[in-house]
Design an enzyme around this catalytic site. Structure first.
Site, short mmCIF file in Angstrom:
data_model
loop_
_atom_site.label_atom_id
_atom_site.label_comp_id
_atom_site.label_asym_id
_atom_site.label_seq_id
_atom_site.Cartn_x
_atom_site.Cartn_y
_atom_site.Cartn_z
N CYS A 1 0.83 -1.20 0.00
CA CYS A 1 0.00 0.00 0.00
C CYS A 1 0.86 1.25 0.00
O CYS A 1 2.05 1.20 0.27
CB CYS A 1 -0.91 0.04 1.23
N ARG B 1 -4.95 7.08 0.66
CA ARG B 1 -4.06 5.94 0.42
C ARG B 1 -4.54 5.10 -0.75
O ARG B 1 -5.71 5.17 -1.17
CB ARG B 1 -4.00 5.07 1.69
N ASN C 1 0.45 -2.51 5.40
CA ASN C 1 1.04 -3.83 5.62
C ASN C 1 2.52 -3.71 6.00
O ASN C 1 3.28 -2.93 5.41
CB ASN C 1 0.89 -4.66 4.35
#
Length: 335
Positions: free
Chosen positions: A2, A16, A79
């Site tokens: 991400c 995001r 992550n």
């Protein structure tokens, strides 16, 4: 993996890309002030700031991927496999499960400074939300209009980093990304100048050579450099339309297309690919959450202030995933 970013014009924006190989049933979710959060080790949060963001809602419990509260404080979990480390309960600490961190912080903090003070006392525990939903390895970017930080908990404990560029990706740890960014400090959006050999004539043979040498692959380290370069050099007007359009262009510089990041293969040879499931942009001053999805490039929006923020149950909006096409020459109705 991400990418998260901030952007400031007249208002402040936070958002995001969510890059994964599969999608949960995530929705744009508003959590009103009186939604009760029964925390595993920290009592009950029964009155708090209202939130809006993207969440997987399970039994009226919003598992937020990213969110903004009514005061303009924003947060995203990205992550962080192999580095994130969650602990058992530690006496004398504020013990908070990873899935509780977003509502716990955004529910009680109006600024990054307030969030910093709470993070100094925190211990992220290894509690699972359920047997089916085990803890995700995450680190978090937290921002208001004045500053941005990153919080990571590894085997060495919790660490708060100041984030002067206002972007974040995934592994390695955040200090590496800032160190790696220094490798590109000569990169410029301007036409390149000859610094290699004085007195030797070099011709600029193409337009578009600004930013020459900036990486373009999909690794976390490369995406960090690319999105930092794009964000720090971005120019737009300060209208809402210009601001959100530019923000989605910033995220678009590091979006992932299906087929370009292959993680594994099915038994029949079909590749399992990571791709950008959604991109978000929240106007944190107005509480408006904008998003696009992989197959729908039209911007959709949810305004938290159009909801009853004194309620006690979450309000969720299904994502518009089908492409929305505006036909400018519609067929003749008489035909």
């Amino acid at each position: 993996m991400c990418t998260a970013a901030t952007y400031k014009t007249k208002d402040f924006y936070f958002g995001r890309n969510l890059d994964l190989e599969f999608s949960y049933h995530e929705t744009v979710t508003v959590t009103p002030r009186n939604k009760v959060f029964a925390l595993r080790h920290a009592g009950q949060l029964d009155h708090h700031y209202a939130l809006i963001g993207m969440a997987f809602v399970v039994g009226d419990y919003p598992l937020y991927y990213d969110a903004t509260n009514e005061k303009g404080l924003s947060m995203a979990g990205l992550n962080f496999p192999g580095n994130a480390h969650y602990n058992k309960v530690v006496e004398g600490k504020d013990n908070v499960a990873s899935f509780e961190l977003v509502p716990w912080l955004l529910g009680q903090c109006a600024t990054v400074e307030e969030a910093k003070a709470m993070l100094e006392r925190i211990n992220i525990t290894d509690d699972a939300f359920s047997k089916e939903l085990q803890p995700s390895p995450l680190h978090w970017m937290i921002a208001d209009k004045n500053q941005t930080i990153v919080f990571e908990q590894t085997v060495n404990g919790g660490k708060i980093y100041d984030n002067p560029v206002g972007v974040m990706t995934n592994n390695p740890t955040f200090d590496y990304h800032l160190l790696h960014l220094a490798d590109y400090m000569n990169a410029s959006a301007d036409v390149p100048e000859n610094k290699l050999a004085k007195g030797v004539q070099f011709n600029v043979y193409s337009r578009g050579m600004g930013g020459f040498g900036i990486p373009g692959d999909l690794s976390s380290a490369s995406r960090f450099v690319k999105v930092a370069f794009t964000k720090m050099n971005s120019i737009s007007g300060d209208s809402e339309s210009a601001s959100i359009s530019q923000f989605f262009k910033i995220l678009g510089s590091v979006e992932q297309q299906k087929g370009c990041c292959r993680l594994s293969y099915e038994d029949d040879g079909t590749p399992v690919c990571e791709y950008t499931i959604y991109s978000s942009c929240c106007n944190t001053d107005k509480g408006i959450y904008y998003y696009t999805t992989y197959e729908n490039s039209q911007i959709s929006a949810v305004d938290m202030h159009n909801e009853d923020l004194d309620g006690s149950s979450t309000i969720s909006y299904e994502l518009v995933k089908d492409q929305q096409i505006n036909y400018q020459n519609k067929p003749n109705a008489a035909e």
